[in-house]
Design a protein around this motif. Structure first.
Motif, PDB file in Angstrom:
ATOM      1  N   GLN A  19     121.789  22.899 -33.381  1.00  0.00           N
ATOM      2  CA  GLN A  19     121.034  23.564 -32.319  1.00  0.00           C
ATOM      3  C   GLN A  19     121.710  24.881 -31.979  1.00  0.00           C
ATOM      4  O   GLN A  19     122.944  24.974 -31.984  1.00  0.00           O
ATOM      5  CB  GLN A  19     120.947  22.671 -31.085  1.00  0.00           C
ATOM      6  CG  GLN A  19     120.102  21.425 -31.292  1.00  0.00           C
ATOM      7  CD  GLN A  19     119.935  20.610 -30.022  1.00  0.00           C
ATOM      8  OE1 GLN A  19     120.881  20.427 -29.269  1.00  0.00           O
ATOM      9  NE2 GLN A  19     118.731  20.114 -29.775  1.00  0.00           N
TER      10      GLN A  19
ATOM     11  N   VAL B 225     111.026  37.218 -34.002  1.00  0.00           N
ATOM     12  CA  VAL B 225     111.653  35.901 -33.835  1.00  0.00           C
ATOM     13  C   VAL B 225     111.005  34.924 -34.813  1.00  0.00           C
ATOM     14  O   VAL B 225     109.777  34.833 -34.882  1.00  0.00           O
ATOM     15  CB  VAL B 225     111.483  35.414 -32.386  1.00  0.00           C
ATOM     16  CG1 VAL B 225     112.052  34.012 -32.231  1.00  0.00           C
ATOM     17  CG2 VAL B 225     112.176  36.366 -31.415  1.00  0.00           C
TER      18      VAL B 225
ATOM     19  N   VAL C  27     108.572  28.091 -35.842  1.00  0.00           N
ATOM     20  CA  VAL C  27     108.836  26.725 -36.263  1.00  0.00           C
ATOM     21  C   VAL C  27     108.251  26.489 -37.650  1.00  0.00           C
ATOM     22  O   VAL C  27     107.181  26.987 -37.985  1.00  0.00           O
ATOM     23  CB  VAL C  27     108.251  25.731 -35.228  1.00  0.00           C
ATOM     24  CG1 VAL C  27     106.730  25.789 -35.209  1.00  0.00           C
ATOM     25  CG2 VAL C  27     108.720  24.310 -35.512  1.00  0.00           C
TER      26      VAL C  27
ATOM     27  N   LEU D 177     118.556  35.028 -36.159  1.00  0.00           N
ATOM     28  CA  LEU D 177     117.363  34.442 -35.558  1.00  0.00           C
ATOM     29  C   LEU D 177     116.850  35.281 -34.393  1.00  0.00           C
ATOM     30  O   LEU D 177     115.647  35.467 -34.231  1.00  0.00           O
ATOM     31  CB  LEU D 177     117.664  33.018 -35.078  1.00  0.00           C
ATOM     32  CG  LEU D 177     118.213  32.045 -36.135  1.00  0.00           C
ATOM     33  CD1 LEU D 177     118.530  30.698 -35.503  1.00  0.00           C
ATOM     34  CD2 LEU D 177     117.228  31.877 -37.282  1.00  0.00           C
TER      35      LEU D 177
ATOM     36  N   ALA E 157     121.672  31.363 -37.807  1.00  0.00           N
ATOM     37  CA  ALA E 157     121.511  29.973 -38.264  1.00  0.00           C
ATOM     38  C   ALA E 157     122.858  29.452 -38.759  1.00  0.00           C
ATOM     39  O   ALA E 157     123.468  30.062 -39.642  1.00  0.00           O
ATOM     40  CB  ALA E 157     120.472  29.899 -39.376  1.00  0.00           C
TER      41      ALA E 157
ATOM     42  N   LEU F 275     113.429  25.356 -39.496  1.00  0.00           N
ATOM     43  CA  LEU F 275     113.368  25.382 -38.036  1.00  0.00           C
ATOM     44  C   LEU F 275     112.389  24.321 -37.561  1.00  0.00           C
ATOM     45  O   LEU F 275     111.182  24.434 -37.766  1.00  0.00           O
ATOM     46  CB  LEU F 275     112.914  26.762 -37.547  1.00  0.00           C
ATOM     47  CG  LEU F 275     113.930  27.902 -37.649  1.00  0.00           C
ATOM     48  CD1 LEU F 275     113.292  29.206 -37.214  1.00  0.00           C
ATOM     49  CD2 LEU F 275     115.157  27.607 -36.803  1.00  0.00           C
TER      50      LEU F 275
ATOM     51  N   GLU G  19     112.475  23.349 -34.337  1.00  0.00           N
ATOM     52  CA  GLU G  19     112.179  23.806 -32.982  1.00  0.00           C
ATOM     53  C   GLU G  19     112.516  25.286 -32.908  1.00  0.00           C
ATOM     54  O   GLU G  19     113.577  25.710 -33.373  1.00  0.00           O
ATOM     55  CB  GLU G  19     112.980  23.031 -31.925  1.00  0.00           C
ATOM     56  CG  GLU G  19     112.546  21.595 -31.745  1.00  0.00           C
ATOM     57  CD  GLU G  19     113.328  20.895 -30.638  1.00  0.00           C
ATOM     58  OE1 GLU G  19     114.263  21.525 -30.105  1.00  0.00           O
ATOM     59  OE2 GLU G  19     113.001  19.749 -30.310  1.00  0.00           O
ATOM     60  N   ALA G  20     111.594  26.073 -32.331  1.00  0.00           N
ATOM     61  CA  ALA G  20     111.819  27.501 -32.128  1.00  0.00           C
ATOM     62  C   ALA G  20     111.177  27.863 -30.793  1.00  0.00           C
ATOM     63  O   ALA G  20     109.966  28.056 -30.710  1.00  0.00           O
ATOM     64  CB  ALA G  20     111.213  28.316 -33.274  1.00  0.00           C
ATOM     65  N   ARG G  21     111.999  27.922 -29.762  1.00  0.00           N
ATOM     66  CA  ARG G  21     111.482  28.074 -28.408  1.00  0.00           C
ATOM     67  C   ARG G  21     111.698  29.466 -27.830  1.00  0.00           C
ATOM     68  O   ARG G  21     111.420  29.686 -26.654  1.00  0.00           O
ATOM     69  CB  ARG G  21     112.155  27.052 -27.490  1.00  0.00           C
ATOM     70  CG  ARG G  21     111.928  25.601 -27.912  1.00  0.00           C
ATOM     71  CD  ARG G  21     112.726  24.666 -27.032  1.00  0.00           C
ATOM     72  NE  ARG G  21     112.483  23.266 -27.371  1.00  0.00           N
ATOM     73  CZ  ARG G  21     113.122  22.244 -26.827  1.00  0.00           C
ATOM     74  NH1 ARG G  21     114.058  22.472 -25.917  1.00  0.00           N
ATOM     75  NH2 ARG G  21     112.853  20.998 -27.176  1.00  0.00           N
TER      76      ARG G  21
ATOM     77  N   PHE H  29     116.796  27.267 -30.744  1.00  0.00           N
ATOM     78  CA  PHE H  29     116.413  26.940 -32.119  1.00  0.00           C
ATOM     79  C   PHE H  29     117.095  25.633 -32.537  1.00  0.00           C
ATOM     80  O   PHE H  29     118.229  25.361 -32.129  1.00  0.00           O
ATOM     81  CB  PHE H  29     116.823  28.045 -33.096  1.00  0.00           C
ATOM     82  CG  PHE H  29     116.233  29.397 -32.795  1.00  0.00           C
ATOM     83  CD1 PHE H  29     114.960  29.735 -33.215  1.00  0.00           C
ATOM     84  CD2 PHE H  29     116.962  30.334 -32.068  1.00  0.00           C
ATOM     85  CE1 PHE H  29     114.419  30.972 -32.939  1.00  0.00           C
ATOM     86  CE2 PHE H  29     116.434  31.574 -31.781  1.00  0.00           C
ATOM     87  CZ  PHE H  29     115.161  31.896 -32.208  1.00  0.00           C
ATOM     88  N   THR H  30     116.384  24.829 -33.343  1.00  0.00           N
ATOM     89  CA  THR H  30     116.966  23.640 -33.949  1.00  0.00           C
ATOM     90  C   THR H  30     116.712  23.718 -35.450  1.00  0.00           C
ATOM     91  O   THR H  30     115.567  23.865 -35.887  1.00  0.00           O
ATOM     92  CB  THR H  30     116.352  22.346 -33.387  1.00  0.00           C
ATOM     93  OG1 THR H  30     116.575  22.302 -31.976  1.00  0.00           O
ATOM     94  CG2 THR H  30     116.987  21.127 -34.033  1.00  0.00           C
ATOM     95  N   VAL H  31     117.792  23.648 -36.225  1.00  0.00           N
ATOM     96  CA  VAL H  31     117.713  23.755 -37.684  1.00  0.00           C
ATOM     97  C   VAL H  31     118.024  22.385 -38.287  1.00  0.00           C
ATOM     98  O   VAL H  31     119.018  21.743 -37.907  1.00  0.00           O
ATOM     99  CB  VAL H  31     118.698  24.809 -38.227  1.00  0.00           C
ATOM    100  CG1 VAL H  31     118.497  24.994 -39.731  1.00  0.00           C
ATOM    101  CG2 VAL H  31     118.528  26.134 -37.500  1.00  0.00           C
TER     102      VAL H  31
END
Length: 381
Positions: A76, A92, A95, A105, A200, A206, A208-210, A224-226
């Motif tokens: 994350q 940006v 997801v 990112l 990253a 990705l 999650e991409a908020r 972000f969650t990779v």
């Protein structure tokens, strides 16, 4: 479904005495009434069969499990400071996009909270006062030096040297005070504030991409969650009495309801060292090659852990077995257009195969597709 129901009513006839239903049923199990279905209807209903054969099966310990990401393949990304999200490059990322380790990112420009802004204003006032004091001290030091230099020959040389040192010291103090004032003034105006680049930490996708350009963010919320799901873990819990069996296992077969009839081979990765006092169970991790991406973190699965002791036994596919009120049944294809429900006694489960101790013979044909349809035609009889 209405059309299928009409088709079944028209095409299915229950067998009874005095009619020729093909080969006589085996006497090894308890047989139910025969079902007659025309070949054309069997084709439309996609009924498929498979022969009962002797296979090598292994007793397995089945435990509930859950797919989880490997800790080194899940990351994350959050902003280290409160700030405003700024686009990087083409924008940006969204997801679902694949990213590489080190790929930029987003950029976050640091901004201040209300309390921080108040503290900054107070600091700026203090810095300005310090700058004014340092300026006055420098001017006084210069006047003192000029007076002593005008009295050379009258005053001692060391007094002149001390005045020169005082001037240099006052100049340094003034420069320091001015630098501090400029930094605080620039931060207050939003100029020259620190920018942080978010990258990253691993290769992956990705999930999650908020982050939205212009959004105010803070360190408490990941942006972000990779995930790299090419290799995943399957977490299972086994009772403490079964730990020795698990430690002797080399792997397991993982089954998900999302992929009926499919099993995924996994290797034993880790057996936990702590027993949960509430459940008296131990955490066990299996590692699974998931390059096709079918198993997703969060999925609930069944984990069939190999317990050793392979044996030769008659076996039928798991898809052929019907469990009903503690009893097990299969549908036999006893003639070209004849089917019969037969009670069986099952043995060990080995992935998609179930050993059968009683109820079928080698070479019998069991229905492996369309079992639900045949069961429905019985109407609970």
């Amino acid at each position: 479904m209405h059309a299928v129901g009409v088709l079944l009513v028209a095409a299915v006839a229950w067998g009874h005495g005095g009619e020729d239903h093909g080969a006589p049923p085996s006497k090894q199990g308890v047989a139910g009434p025969g079902i007659s279905i025309a070949k054309e209807t069997q084709f439309l209903l996609e009924i498929r069969t498979e022969r009962v054969r002797t296979r090598s099966v292994e007793a397995r310990l089945v435990a509930p499990g859950k797919v989880i990401p490997r800790t080194d393949r899940y990351a994350q990304v959050a902003s280290p400071v409160p700030g405003i999200v700024m686009a990087s490059g083409s924008g940006v990322p969204l997801v679902g996009q694949k990213v590489k380790k080190g790929q930029v990112l987003a950029t976050v420009q640091q901004s201040l909270s209300a309390s921080e802004a108040t503290g900054l204003s107070t600091g700026l006032i203090q810095a300005e006062a310090e700058s004014t004091r340092a300026q006055a001290a420098l001017e006084q030091a210069r006047r003192d030096l000029a007076r002593l230099e005008s009295l050379q020959g009258v005053v001692a040389e060391k007094d002149v040297q001390q005045a020169q040192l005082a001037v240099r010291t006052a100049e340094q103090e003034l420069n320091r005070a001015r630098s501090a004032r400029e930094v605080l003034s620039g931060a207050r105006q939003g100029q020259g504030t620190t920018r942080f680049t978010l990258t990253a930490p691993i290769d992956g996708v990705l999930v999650e991409a908020r982050a939205t350009v212009g959004e105010q963010v803070d360190p408490s919320r990941p942006l972000f969650t990779v995930l790299d799901a090419s290799v995943v873990w399957v977490e299972a819990r086994v009772y403490e009495n079964d730990v020795a069996r698990v430690e002797a296992a080399t792997g397991a077969l993982v089954h998900s309801a999302a992929y009926e009839g499919q099993h995924f081979a996994a290797r034993l990765y880790h057996v936990g060292q702590v027993v949960d006092e509430g459940t008296r169970s131990v955490r066990v991790l299996f590692e699974l090659d998931n390059r096709e991406g079918r198993l997703r973190p969060g999925m609930f699965v069944d984990v069939a852990i190999g317990a050793g002791g392979r044996q030769q036994a008659l076996a039928v596919p798991e898809a052929a077995v019907i469990e009903e009120e503690g009893r097990s049944f299969v549908f036999l294809h006893t003639g070209p257009e004849q089917f019969e429900r037969r009670e069986v006694v099952l043995g060990v489960r080995d992935g998609e195969w179930r050993a059968v101790r009683q109820g079928v013979r080698e070479g019998d044909r069991v229905v492996v597709r369309g079992v639900g349809t045949l069961q429905a035609t019985r109407g609970g009889r």
